[in-house]
Design a protein around this motif. Structure first.
Motif, PDB file in Angstrom:
ATOM      1  N   LYS A  13      57.616   4.167 -72.621  1.00 27.62           N
ATOM      2  CA  LYS A  13      57.533   3.909 -71.198  1.00 27.62           C
ATOM      3  C   LYS A  13      56.121   4.200 -70.704  1.00 27.62           C
ATOM      4  O   LYS A  13      55.868   5.203 -70.033  1.00 27.62           O
ATOM      5  CB  LYS A  13      58.537   4.774 -70.439  1.00 27.62           C
ATOM      6  N   GLU A  36      58.598  -2.818 -68.655  1.00 27.64           N
ATOM      7  CA  GLU A  36      59.997  -2.439 -68.558  1.00 27.64           C
ATOM      8  C   GLU A  36      60.793  -3.719 -68.319  1.00 27.64           C
ATOM      9  O   GLU A  36      60.374  -4.574 -67.538  1.00 27.64           O
ATOM     10  CB  GLU A  36      60.244  -1.445 -67.435  1.00 27.64           C
ATOM     11  N   GLN A  89      55.851   4.522 -66.878  1.00 27.04           N
ATOM     12  CA  GLN A  89      56.456   5.740 -66.382  1.00 27.04           C
ATOM     13  C   GLN A  89      55.558   6.940 -66.646  1.00 27.04           C
ATOM     14  O   GLN A  89      55.386   7.804 -65.789  1.00 27.04           O
ATOM     15  CB  GLN A  89      57.815   5.955 -67.027  1.00 27.04           C
ATOM     16  N   ASP A 121      68.982  -1.418 -69.872  1.00 26.38           N
ATOM     17  CA  ASP A 121      67.540  -1.361 -70.064  1.00 26.38           C
ATOM     18  C   ASP A 121      67.202  -1.723 -71.505  1.00 26.38           C
ATOM     19  O   ASP A 121      67.703  -1.083 -72.443  1.00 26.38           O
ATOM     20  CB  ASP A 121      67.014   0.039 -69.754  1.00 26.38           C
TER      21      ASP A 121
END
Length: 319
Positions: free
Chosen positions: A18, A174, A21, A248
């Motif tokens: 990620k 993502e 993130q 996800d």
């Protein structure tokens, strides 16, 4: 109780898959130190930081209480604004968060929400933040949500012949699928006879460059449009998404399952690097190709490949 999950004197835990993130959490932490730390301590004691360089206790409820205590008078608000560099709108939101809190923990969470919303998004060369509705031939529907950013494009000649270089890129991605089919589960078929993870249903994101672009003419050497594979979102084995559910996707940048950043476009003439680099950083659009054992369920958004059909195409479709 002291919270250590967000505002501490240490870097937040890394999540290698990620990138976005990780970068956003770093920015939030820096901003939180700047505001929660300097607002509370700067307003109360004239100090510049809530955390000492070493052996510091994690900030949390205590700093939230000190912050809100500092914001109860006009003098405290002005001192906090001056110490932190926050604008008036930010100070108003912090004061409102303090006044609306019903407990120390709620106070911390309220201030965290203000910090999260204020964290800037890292700059990017190109990006896609969009939800694409998709319908297959049987009437199943889902939303494919993409949050992609191309952070940088750099030359890496290490694996290329003299006079040639390759393009390496730093990205964040993502991807998620939301099942919008009424009262029905949604699943995707794996490819039989192929070694995992290549058999898993995969959504491959590529940048698209139109006819005549330097990427197409100098690197890929075609007179048609061309594309540069960027990254993918992959489903794990046996996943079924219930009606109204969201899944996800697992993110990677090499089709064989490797992580990113990666060097994926080579054989670039070094004397044309500046021109190619500028072109790579400004795609004309994007495509998402589906790779799975049931590719024929989708009508290609552009082109005629039904085994690995592009289900999303945002550039001009010229074959």
């Amino acid at each position: 109780m002291t919270h250590s999950r967000w505002l501490t004197c240490h870097a937040p835990p890394e999540k290698p898959s990620k990138v976005a993130q990780r970068q956003r959490e770093l920015l939030r932490t820096r901003l939180a130190r700047r505001l929660l730390g300097t607002v509370a301590v700067g307003a109360l004691a004239g100090m510049s930081m809530a955390c000492s360089p070493a052996n510091s206790a994690p900030a949390g409820d205590a700093d939230a209480v000190r912050t809100c205590g500092a914001l109860t008078t006009p003098q405290g608000i002005e001192a906090a604004r001056s110490a932190s560099g926050a604008d008036q709108e930010m100070m108003d939101r912090l004061v409102a968060a303090c006044q609306g809190a019903s407990s120390d923990t709620n106070m911390y969470d309220s201030l965290r929400a203000v910090m999260d919303s204020a964290a800037p998004t890292p700059a990017s060369l190109a990006s896609v933040q969009q939800t694409f509705p998709v319908t297959d031939e049987q009437g199943y529907t889902f939303d494919l949500t993409v949050d992609f950013a191309l952070r940088s494009v750099t030359a890496d000649p290490s694996g290329e012949a003299p006079g040639r270089t390759a393009a390496a890129r730093d990205i964040s991605l993502e991807m998620s699928i939301a099942n919008t089919t009424t009262a029905r589960n949604l699943s995707f078929r794996e490819v039989s006879g192929i070694t995992s993870p290549l058999d898993l249903p995969t959504f491959l994101l590529s940048a698209v460059y139109e006819e005549g672009d330097p990427v197409c003419t100098l690197v890929i050497e075609t007179q048609r449009n061309c594309s540069w594979f960027l990254a993918y979102g992959r489903m794990e084995s046996g996943i079924t998404i219930p009606a109204g559910g969201t899944y996800d996707l697992t993110i990677g940048a090499s089709p064989n399952g490797g992580g990113y950043p990666a060097t994926l476009l080579g054989n670039i003439p070094e004397d044309a690097w500046a021109e190619v680099q500028a072109s790579l950083a400004a795609p004309d659009g994007y495509k998402i190709v589906y790779s799975g054992g049931d590719g024929a369920r989708f009508t290609p958004a552009c082109g005629s490949d039904t085994l690995a059909p592009p289900i999303v195409w945002t550039a001009t479709c010229i074959g």
